[in-house]
Design a protein around this motif. Structure first.
Motif, PDB file in Angstrom:
ATOM      1  N   ALA A   1     -11.918   1.891  -3.286  1.00 51.71           N
ATOM      2  CA  ALA A   1     -10.842   2.871  -3.098  1.00 51.71           C
ATOM      3  C   ALA A   1     -11.179   4.174  -3.825  1.00 51.71           C
ATOM      4  O   ALA A   1     -11.451   4.162  -5.032  1.00 51.71           O
ATOM      5  CB  ALA A   1      -9.531   2.296  -3.629  1.00 51.71           C
TER       6      ALA A   1
ATOM      7  N   TYR B   1      -4.493  -7.602   0.854  1.00 50.81           N
ATOM      8  CA  TYR B   1      -5.767  -7.760   1.560  1.00 50.81           C
ATOM      9  C   TYR B   1      -5.881  -9.081   2.317  1.00 50.81           C
ATOM     10  O   TYR B   1      -6.870  -9.303   3.020  1.00 50.81           O
ATOM     11  CB  TYR B   1      -6.929  -7.616   0.571  1.00 50.81           C
ATOM     12  CG  TYR B   1      -7.143  -6.184   0.153  1.00 50.81           C
ATOM     13  CD1 TYR B   1      -7.615  -5.237   1.063  1.00 50.81           C
ATOM     14  CD2 TYR B   1      -6.857  -5.761  -1.139  1.00 50.81           C
ATOM     15  CE1 TYR B   1      -7.797  -3.914   0.689  1.00 50.81           C
ATOM     16  CE2 TYR B   1      -7.041  -4.449  -1.527  1.00 50.81           C
ATOM     17  CZ  TYR B   1      -7.513  -3.522  -0.606  1.00 50.81           C
ATOM     18  OH  TYR B   1      -7.692  -2.216  -0.967  1.00 50.81           O
TER      19      TYR B   1
ATOM     20  N   GLU C   1      -6.142  -3.066  -7.304  1.00 47.24           N
ATOM     21  CA  GLU C   1      -7.353  -2.994  -6.476  1.00 47.24           C
ATOM     22  C   GLU C   1      -8.442  -3.964  -6.934  1.00 47.24           C
ATOM     23  O   GLU C   1      -9.441  -4.127  -6.233  1.00 47.24           O
ATOM     24  CB  GLU C   1      -7.919  -1.566  -6.488  1.00 47.24           C
ATOM     25  CG  GLU C   1      -7.170  -0.591  -5.599  1.00 47.24           C
ATOM     26  CD  GLU C   1      -7.313  -0.919  -4.111  1.00 47.24           C
ATOM     27  OE1 GLU C   1      -8.361  -1.471  -3.715  1.00 47.24           O
ATOM     28  OE2 GLU C   1      -6.376  -0.628  -3.346  1.00 47.24           O
TER      29      GLU C   1
ATOM     30  N   HIS D   1      -9.417   6.672  -4.949  1.00 46.33           N
ATOM     31  CA  HIS D   1      -8.597   7.046  -6.105  1.00 46.33           C
ATOM     32  C   HIS D   1      -8.934   6.203  -7.331  1.00 46.33           C
ATOM     33  O   HIS D   1      -8.832   6.686  -8.467  1.00 46.33           O
ATOM     34  CB  HIS D   1      -7.100   6.955  -5.775  1.00 46.33           C
ATOM     35  CG  HIS D   1      -6.602   5.579  -5.512  1.00 46.33           C
ATOM     36  ND1 HIS D   1      -6.787   4.919  -4.315  1.00 46.33           N
ATOM     37  CD2 HIS D   1      -5.910   4.704  -6.306  1.00 46.33           C
ATOM     38  CE1 HIS D   1      -6.236   3.720  -4.374  1.00 46.33           C
ATOM     39  NE2 HIS D   1      -5.691   3.565  -5.567  1.00 46.33           N
ATOM     40  N   VAL D   2      -9.368   4.956  -7.120  1.00 44.57           N
ATOM     41  CA  VAL D   2      -9.752   4.104  -8.253  1.00 44.57           C
ATOM     42  C   VAL D   2     -11.122   4.525  -8.784  1.00 44.57           C
ATOM     43  O   VAL D   2     -11.345   4.528 -10.000  1.00 44.57           O
ATOM     44  CB  VAL D   2      -9.748   2.617  -7.837  1.00 44.57           C
ATOM     45  CG1 VAL D   2     -10.238   1.732  -8.990  1.00 44.57           C
ATOM     46  CG2 VAL D   2      -8.344   2.194  -7.428  1.00 44.57           C
TER      47      VAL D   2
ATOM     48  N   LYS E   1       1.066   6.606  -6.838  1.00 44.91           N
ATOM     49  CA  LYS E   1      -0.065   7.530  -6.985  1.00 44.91           C
ATOM     50  C   LYS E   1       0.396   8.988  -6.937  1.00 44.91           C
ATOM     51  O   LYS E   1      -0.118   9.848  -7.665  1.00 44.91           O
ATOM     52  CB  LYS E   1      -1.096   7.255  -5.884  1.00 44.91           C
ATOM     53  CG  LYS E   1      -2.381   8.057  -6.030  1.00 44.91           C
ATOM     54  CD  LYS E   1      -3.438   7.619  -5.029  1.00 44.91           C
ATOM     55  CE  LYS E   1      -3.062   8.037  -3.621  1.00 44.91           C
ATOM     56  NZ  LYS E   1      -4.169   7.800  -2.660  1.00 44.91           N
TER      57      LYS E   1
ATOM     58  N   GLU F   1       1.088   4.126  -2.886  1.00 38.95           N
ATOM     59  CA  GLU F   1       0.944   5.555  -2.577  1.00 38.95           C
ATOM     60  C   GLU F   1       2.055   6.353  -3.262  1.00 38.95           C
ATOM     61  O   GLU F   1       1.802   7.456  -3.772  1.00 38.95           O
ATOM     62  CB  GLU F   1       0.986   5.750  -1.052  1.00 38.95           C
ATOM     63  CG  GLU F   1       0.482   7.094  -0.569  1.00 38.95           C
ATOM     64  CD  GLU F   1      -1.012   7.284  -0.770  1.00 38.95           C
ATOM     65  OE1 GLU F   1      -1.446   8.451  -0.791  1.00 38.95           O
ATOM     66  OE2 GLU F   1      -1.739   6.283  -0.918  1.00 38.95           O
TER      67      GLU F   1
ATOM     68  N   PHE G   1       0.833  -1.200   0.000  1.00 36.42           N
ATOM     69  CA  PHE G   1       0.000   0.000   0.000  1.00 36.42           C
ATOM     70  C   PHE G   1       0.871   1.255   0.000  1.00 36.42           C
ATOM     71  O   PHE G   1       0.543   2.249  -0.660  1.00 36.42           O
ATOM     72  CB  PHE G   1      -0.924   0.007   1.231  1.00 36.42           C
ATOM     73  CG  PHE G   1      -2.079  -0.949   1.134  1.00 36.42           C
ATOM     74  CD1 PHE G   1      -2.929  -0.932   0.044  1.00 36.42           C
ATOM     75  CD2 PHE G   1      -2.323  -1.862   2.154  1.00 36.42           C
ATOM     76  CE1 PHE G   1      -4.006  -1.795  -0.043  1.00 36.42           C
ATOM     77  CE2 PHE G   1      -3.392  -2.730   2.084  1.00 36.42           C
ATOM     78  CZ  PHE G   1      -4.236  -2.711   0.979  1.00 36.42           C
TER      79      PHE G   1
END
Length: 459
Positions: free
Chosen positions: A324, A397, A282, A326-327, A239, A236, A232
């Motif tokens: 999510a 996950y 994701e 951002h997705v 991203k 980030e 994650f």
């Protein structure tokens, strides 16, 4: 000058006719032609006597073979082809388009039979059966057929099902691993396909050896597997990476000519690849399924967004909830443009490198000169590709979301395969802790109830 001579080696009524090719004083080859004749009908000229119509036809066929062999001999000698008994056997079969090419007892022919009938073959599924092999399965059979054909050239003979014994499989395995230097998994996969073909042949009433139905295939051990994922925190980094500095991109291209070859290194190209990476990590799908997603796969229900796809490899219908933020933003406002799978793999390495995903890790990397993977210590970005997205989803996950939910999204048929995929062992304590967590969440809003307990003095 090379010479061709036909001869008999017995005096029976059904004597085999041999062909002998003398290439030099010291080199000659001899093989059965597949024709036979009564010795009494064989003349001193080393051809059938011209006393019967069938002998005249036989003479014509032998002369045809003589011409065919001499023509191809000169051509192949000029090309540096290895001239041996296997070459001569091939010439005989090719000259007459022999029925051997359709012999059901040959391994390679039954592989072709499976490929030719791929669209009508029954495939077992969780719900019963479906008709038709997937494109990836057909590709695997085609590649396997090519491997078998190459091995036949090496051993200079056609492989019959009745020859597939343990010694044969041991030699074939040695050739796959030590001569061809295929990876452990790829070599094991070929043995798995070989076993499948043998079992299928027996179902079609083709005689096979008992051992062929018990061939053991293999995979690399957990200690030999090197799985690359994006955490994650690394996602980030990706991203938040800035791809707008054109001078920096120009310098990057100059410093990385091999990595950026045939790549248009623009902010738009990198943003597009970044969006595919972020979506891929994701939704937990294979690269091919990821890149086939379009607006038609997106479904909105109230305030929720769902992604509905049918996985190419398994033909499973999968629904993923897009959560999510951002997705959701990418899907609603910046849906990425289509990319070729291989191009996404290259761009993934570039995006990761620009985002600073450069920790030195152990793993295997393809040597383009040998076309084989080699173990070593590499910057992490160098080992990233689209197959890392699905593993990143599963790994990130795992233990945070029930495994049953995750395998319904990734499409794994059972938990053991899912755990192997992410290189994890089943943790029973964690499963128990997860159950406790969900149980507590389920009952946290319930008010405690008072209960009257009677004692011995109460009347």
């Amino acid at each position: 000058m090379a010479k061709v001579k036909f001869l008999l080696q017995s005096k029976t009524e059904n004597a085999q006719i041999y062909i002998r090719v003398s290439i030099s004083q010291f080199v000659s080859l001899k093989k059965k032609t597949g024709f036979s004749i009564n010795t009494k009908d064989w003349s001193e000229t080393n051809f059938p006597k011209q006393t019967k119509p069938e002998n005249k036809l036989l003479s014509a066929n032998l002369k045809k073979l003589e011409t065919f062999v001499l023509q191809n001999l000169n051509k192949d000698l000029a090309n540096g082809t290895l001239i041996d008994s296997y070459w001569l056997e091939t010439q005989i079969n090719d000259c007459f388009s022999r029925v051997i090419k359709t012999d059901a007892g040959l391994l390679i022919n039954h592989i072709q039979h499976i490929i030719d009938n791929a669209n009508t073959r029954k495939v077992k599924t969780n719900g019963g059966f479906k008709i038709g092999l997937s494109a990836s399965t057909i590709k695997n059979y085609t590649l396997f057929k090519n491997i078998v054909a190459e091995y036949q050239t090496t051993i200079k003979k056609q492989i019959q099902f009745i020859e597939i014994t343990k010694p044969f499989v041991d030699k074939f395995t040695n050739w796959l691993v030590n001569t061809k230097k295929y990876s452990t998994n790829y070599s094991g996969k070929q043995l798995e396909i070989l076993k499948t073909v043998c079992i299928d042949a027996e179902k079609n009433e083709i005689p096979v050896t008992p051992y062929s139905k018990t061939i053991e295939h293999f995979r690399e051990s957990e200690n030999d597997r090197y799985i690359q994922t994006l955490s994650f925190e690394e996602l980030e980094q990706i991203k938040n990476a800035d791809f707008t500095d054109l001078e920096k991109l120009k310098e990057f291209k100059k410093e990385n000519p091999e990595l950026t070859k045939n790549i248009s290194l623009t902010p738009e190209t990198l943003d597009n690849a970044r969006n595919w990476i972020l979506i891929g990590c994701e939704i937990g799908q294979r690269g091919g399924d990821l890149l086939n997603i379009s607006a038609e796969n997106i479904r909105q229900k109230g305030n929720n967004i769902y992604l509905d796809i049918i996985q190419q490899k398994t033909n499973k219908s999968v629904t993923i909830g897009i959560i999510a933020p951002h997705v959701i933003d990418i899907i609603e406002n910046h849906f990425p443009k289509k990319l070729q799978h291989q191009k996404l793999n290259v761009l993934t390495k570039i995006v990761c490198k620009l985002a600073g995903i450069d920790t030195i890790v152990e793993g295997t990397k393809l040597n383009t000169e040998t076309n084989r993977k080699e173990y070593g210590m590499y910057p992490k970005y160098d080992l990233m590709a689209s197959h890392s997205f699905r593993r990143s989803f599963a790994t990130n996950y795992y233990k945070k979301i029930p495994t049953a939910v995750l395998i319904n999204i990734t499409g794994h048929s059972k938990e053991s395969l899912f755990l192997t995929y992410i290189n994890k062992r089943e943790d029973k304590d964690s499963n128990a802790d997860l159950f406790r967590h969900f149980y507590e969440d389920l009952h946290k809003d319930k008010k405690p109830q008072l209960r009257i307990v009677k004692n011995g003095t109460t009347n």
